[in-house]
Motif scaffolding. Structure first.
Motif, PDB file in Angstrom:
ATOM      1  N   TYR A  92       0.838  -1.194   0.000  1.00  8.81           N
ATOM      2  CA  TYR A  92       0.000   0.000   0.000  1.00  8.81           C
ATOM      3  C   TYR A  92       0.876   1.248   0.000  1.00  8.81           C
ATOM      4  O   TYR A  92       1.919   1.294   0.658  1.00  8.81           O
ATOM      5  N   LYS A 135       0.628   5.673   0.027  1.00  5.88           N
ATOM      6  CA  LYS A 135      -0.194   6.866   0.223  1.00  5.88           C
ATOM      7  C   LYS A 135       0.672   8.095  -0.005  1.00  5.88           C
ATOM      8  O   LYS A 135       1.738   8.240   0.600  1.00  5.88           O
ATOM      9  N   GLU A 195      -2.447  -1.514   5.362  1.00  8.33           N
ATOM     10  CA  GLU A 195      -3.143  -0.364   4.778  1.00  8.33           C
ATOM     11  C   GLU A 195      -3.534   0.668   5.830  1.00  8.33           C
ATOM     12  O   GLU A 195      -3.373   1.871   5.624  1.00  8.33           O
ATOM     13  N   SER A 196      -4.053   0.215   6.969  1.00  7.86           N
ATOM     14  CA  SER A 196      -4.489   1.160   7.997  1.00  7.86           C
ATOM     15  C   SER A 196      -3.309   1.953   8.550  1.00  7.86           C
ATOM     16  O   SER A 196      -3.431   3.150   8.833  1.00  7.86           O
ATOM     17  N   VAL A 215      -2.217   4.621   5.779  1.00 11.14           N
ATOM     18  CA  VAL A 215      -3.138   5.761   5.725  1.00 11.14           C
ATOM     19  C   VAL A 215      -3.020   6.608   6.987  1.00 11.14           C
ATOM     20  O   VAL A 215      -2.936   7.840   6.931  1.00 11.14           O
ATOM     21  N   GLU A 232      -1.634  10.530   7.348  1.00 11.86           N
ATOM     22  CA  GLU A 232      -2.530  11.557   7.887  1.00 11.86           C
ATOM     23  C   GLU A 232      -1.937  12.240   9.112  1.00 11.86           C
ATOM     24  O   GLU A 232      -2.074  13.456   9.283  1.00 11.86           O
TER      25      GLU A 232
END
Length: 259
Positions: free
Chosen positions: A127, A129, A225-226, A229, A233
Motif C-alpha cells: 500500500y 499513500k 493499509e491502515s 493511511v 494523515e
C-alpha cells in the motif's frame, strides 16, 4: 540455502546502485536452466515497485528480464535486464539496465527468512499513500516535532535527512542534522526519509519532500493499509501546523533558518 552454479532457486536480498538506489528482494524458482519469479524493489526515492522476472542460466551467468507489475503512484518503470554472475562467497554480482535509460549494479545474497518471518507473513499487496504539501515555514522546534512524528512506529530504522548546502547535496542522520542546524543559513529543499524491514524483502518507509518550487509531498509505503493511511494523515496533520494558507512564503522565500 546452499547455492551452486546450477542452483539459483530461492530468496535473494540486496541493494541496487547507479541511477537509482534501493533495497531489493528477489524470489526465484528454477527448472533446469530456466528461472522465473518476482522481484520487489524499494527505491529510495520512488518507493515500491514489483517486477515479474524470467530468464536463463549459461555457464554460471544468469540473464533475466523484468516486466513491471506494480509501481508507486507517479512512478515510471521500464523493462529491465539483469546480468548476474555467481561469486565465490555465494552472492550474485549483477549489472542492470532498463528501456528508459536507467542503469547500475546490484549485489544480491541468498537469504532464508523463515527464522524471522513465517510464510503467512508474506504480503499480498503493498500500500502507498501520497499527500501533497502546501507552503511551509519550519523553525527548529517544528523540525524536532516533525522528526518525532515520523520516527514513531520505527524501532530499527534511522531517520535520514538530505538537503542542499552551498550547491552541494548533503545527507546526514537526523540527530546530526539537528545538532548542526545553527550552521545552516537557509534551506531550499529538505528530504526526510526512514525505512525498516516489515516483511520478507519489504520495508515500510516514510519520505517527506520539501521543495522550493516543485511539488512537496508526504509518501508512506507498507503492507498494512491502515498504518499507511494513518501514518500519512498524522504527518500531514503535523505539517499543517506550519503551513501558510495566505502567502506562499515557502515558494517565495524557501525554508528559512530555524530559530
Amino acid at each position: 540455502m546452499e547455492v551452486s552454479i546450477s542452483n539459483f532457486q530461492g530468496k535473494w536480498t540486496g541493494r541496487i546502485y547507479g541511477t537509482n538506489t534501493g533495497n531489493v528482494f528477489m524470489e526465484l524458482s528454477q527448472t533446469e536452466n530456466q528461472v522465473q519469479g518476482i522481484a520487489h524493489l524499494c527505491d529510495d526515492k520512488f518507493g515500491i515497485a514489483l517486477y515479474d522476472i524470467s530468464g536463463s542460466i549459461t555457464d554460471g551467468t544468469m540473464i533475466i528480464n523484468g516486466t513491471p507489475k506494480q509501481a508507486s503512484e507517479g512512478g515510471i518503470l521500464g523493462e529491465t535486464t539483469i546480468i548476474a554472475e555467481l561469486k565465490q562467497d555465494g552472492s550474485l554480482a549483477s549489472r542492470w539496465e532498463t528501456t528508459i535509460g536507467s542503469a547500475g549494479t546490484v549485489r544480491l545474497y541468498p537469504h532464508n527468512y523463515e527464522e524471522k518471518f513465517s510464510k503467512t507473513a508474506e504480503p499480498e499487496q503493498i500500500y502507498n499513500k501520497i499527500v501533497p504539501i502546501g507552503s511551509v515555514r519550519l523553525f527548529k522546534k517544528d523540525v524536532n516535532a516533525l522528526f518525532n512524528i515520523i520516527e514513531k512506529d520505527f524501532s530499527e530504522g534511522r531517520l535520514i535527512v538530505t538537503y542542499m548546502q552551498r550547491s552541494n547535496e548533503v545527507t546526514r542522520f537526523a540527530t546530526d542534522f539537528v545538532s548542526n542546524l545553527d550552521d545552516i543559513e537557509e534551506l531550499r529543499s529538505l528530504k526526510i526519509f526512514i525505512q525498516e524491514p516489515e516483511a520478507p524483502g519489504i520495508n515500510k518507509m516514510v519520505t517527506v519532500d520539501f521543495f522550493e518550487r516543485d511539488s512537496s509531498s508526504v509518501r508512506v509505503s507498507g503492507i498494512n493499509e491502515s498504518w499507511v493511511v494513518g501514518k500519512a494523515e498524522s504527518i500531514n496533520k503535523e505539517i499543517a501546523n506550519y503551513q501558510n494558507k495566505v502567502v506562499t512564503n515557502y515558494r517565495r522565500c524557501g525554508l528559512r533558518k530555524p530559530n
